[in-house]
Scaffold this motif. Structure first.
Motif, short mmCIF file in Angstrom:
data_model
loop_
_atom_site.label_atom_id
_atom_site.label_comp_id
_atom_site.label_asym_id
_atom_site.label_seq_id
_atom_site.Cartn_x
_atom_site.Cartn_y
_atom_site.Cartn_z
N ALA A 52 0.82 -1.21 0.00
CA ALA A 52 0.00 0.00 0.00
C ALA A 52 0.86 1.26 0.00
CB ALA A 52 -0.95 -0.01 1.20
N GLN A 99 -4.17 -2.47 -5.82
CA GLN A 99 -3.94 -1.39 -4.86
C GLN A 99 -4.32 -0.04 -5.46
OE1 GLN A 99 -3.49 -2.21 -1.85
NE2 GLN A 99 -1.53 -3.21 -1.38
N GLU A 118 -11.18 2.94 -1.04
CA GLU A 118 -11.39 1.74 -0.23
C GLU A 118 -10.11 1.37 0.52
OE1 GLU A 118 -13.63 -1.51 -2.15
OE2 GLU A 118 -13.62 -0.23 -3.94
N ARG A 119 -10.29 0.50 1.51
CA ARG A 119 -9.14 0.05 2.29
C ARG A 119 -8.21 -0.77 1.41
NH1 ARG A 119 -9.27 -3.89 7.65
NH2 ARG A 119 -7.02 -3.84 8.06
N MET A 120 -6.92 -0.45 1.45
CA MET A 120 -5.96 -1.14 0.61
C MET A 120 -5.54 -2.47 1.23
SD MET A 120 -3.80 2.19 -0.69
CE MET A 120 -2.93 1.33 -2.01
N THR A 172 -3.51 -5.20 3.02
CA THR A 172 -2.52 -5.09 4.08
C THR A 172 -1.20 -5.76 3.69
OG1 THR A 172 -3.18 -7.16 5.15
CG2 THR A 172 -4.37 -5.15 5.79
#
Length: 331
Positions: free
Chosen positions: A208, A245, A253-255, A257
């Motif tokens: 990320a 990503q 949005e959440r990338m 981990t």
């Protein structure tokens, strides 16, 4: 000499600060004095002055990613300098070589220079950059910058590793043990950082942010990247993850981990090594032994010559054991 920097700054007019801020400032000034004393920087060899940020170029040996600095990343420092009409902790500069475009070269203090420069272009042209002019060689400047930057949370392990990769040839003749000794690192610590520096851009982009790619990740990925077939598999998976990503970042949005990225990169490879297969241990281009997976761990067969460099031998052993463990885990 221990109070040189503090004595200089007492001549600057600032509004009183809370006790905690003054204590933190005093501690940082003491650390700066101690570091300079360690480089034989006597008070007679230092000159304090106020300059414009444009008066100094950034030394190319500094590990900080200067282009990556922004108002957002330096907001609190900018606010502090604006309130205090200058930076309390001076930057360190040295005089540039004859014919240079700027009279000074910045060794330590990239964030402070950026912050004052930002203020100069955003309504505070009168703010100056408080600096200490010191006399240092390139190698000394690199060590001093490294000491300071180890304490900075915004210096990524990758930035630090890449600065080490450039420095080992530039300042230490390509001899890792010399560099490790100069920086008070073990040979294994330095080797792990240099391995991180060699991570391909495709792998870096799969995370990320580059700050999420750590030494512990490279310890798993490096042995996979050294084998041609597995390298292709890792790079292909990394490219796919990097595209995901980018889409996630664009949509807010959440990338993915770092742990998930690592798992996916490892899963993309396959291990063709049969049980009991041996991997050579090579030091200085010469095979000195072999390693293989055993029933209850790892078996080593090593022959140590009378004139063998033990530091190089131990570094090689650590590397091949790490690789063997990683391959076993990826199987």
């Amino acid at each position: 000499m221990a109070n040189f920097v503090r004595d200089i700054l007492t001549t600057l007019s600032y509004e009183p600060e809370p006790a905690e801020a003054l204590k933190a400032e005093g501690e940082e000034l003491v650390r700066l004095d101690q570091r300079l004393a360690g480089f034989n920087q006597g008070a007679a060899r230092r000159v304090a002055l106020s300059i414009r940020p444009s008066d100094c170029s950034v030394w190319d040996g500094n590990p900080r990613d200067v282009p990556g600095l922004s108002y957002e990343s330096c907001r609190s420092l900018i606010d502090s300098i604006a309130q205090e009409d200058g930076n309390r902790i001076p930057v360190l500069v040295r005089r540039s070589a004859p014919g240079a475009d700027q009279p000074y070269e910045l060794l330590v203090g990239s964030r402070r220079r950026f912050s004052v420069n930002w203020l100069n272009h955003n309504g505070r042209p009168e703010v100056r950059l408080n600096a200490l002019v010191v006399e240092m060689s390139d190698e000394e400047a690199f060590r001093l910058a490294d000491i300071e930057n180890r304490e900075r949370e915004d210096i990524t392990e990758l930035d630090r590793a890449r600065s080490y990769q450039r420095a080992v040839d530039r300042f230490y003749g390509g001899v890792q043990s010399r560099m490790a000794e100069a920086l008070s690192l073990s040979n294994s610590q330095l080797s792990r950082l240099l391995s991180l520096a060699l991570m391909p851009d495709d792998v870096v982009n799969a995370f990320a942010t580059k700050a999420e790619l750590r030494v512990r990740h490279s310890e798993v990925l490096t042995p996979l990247l050294r084998r041609p077939e597995q390298r292709l598999q890792v790079l292909a998976a990394a490219s796919q993850i990097a595209e995901e990503q980018q889409r996630l970042a664009a949509s807010g949005e959440r990338m993915i981990t770092a742990a998930t990225v690592l798992t996916r990169l490892r899963s993309a490879t396959r291990t063709d090594q049969p049980a009991g297969a041996e991997t050579p241990i090579v030091v200085g281009g010469v095979q000195v032994g072999k390693v293989r997976l055993a029933k209850d761990g790892i078996a080593l067969d090593v022959q140590v010559a009378d004139d063998q460099n033990l530091d190089e031998m131990l570094t090689a052993l650590g590397r091949v054991i790490t690789e063997t463990r990683a391959l076993s885990a990826a199987a």
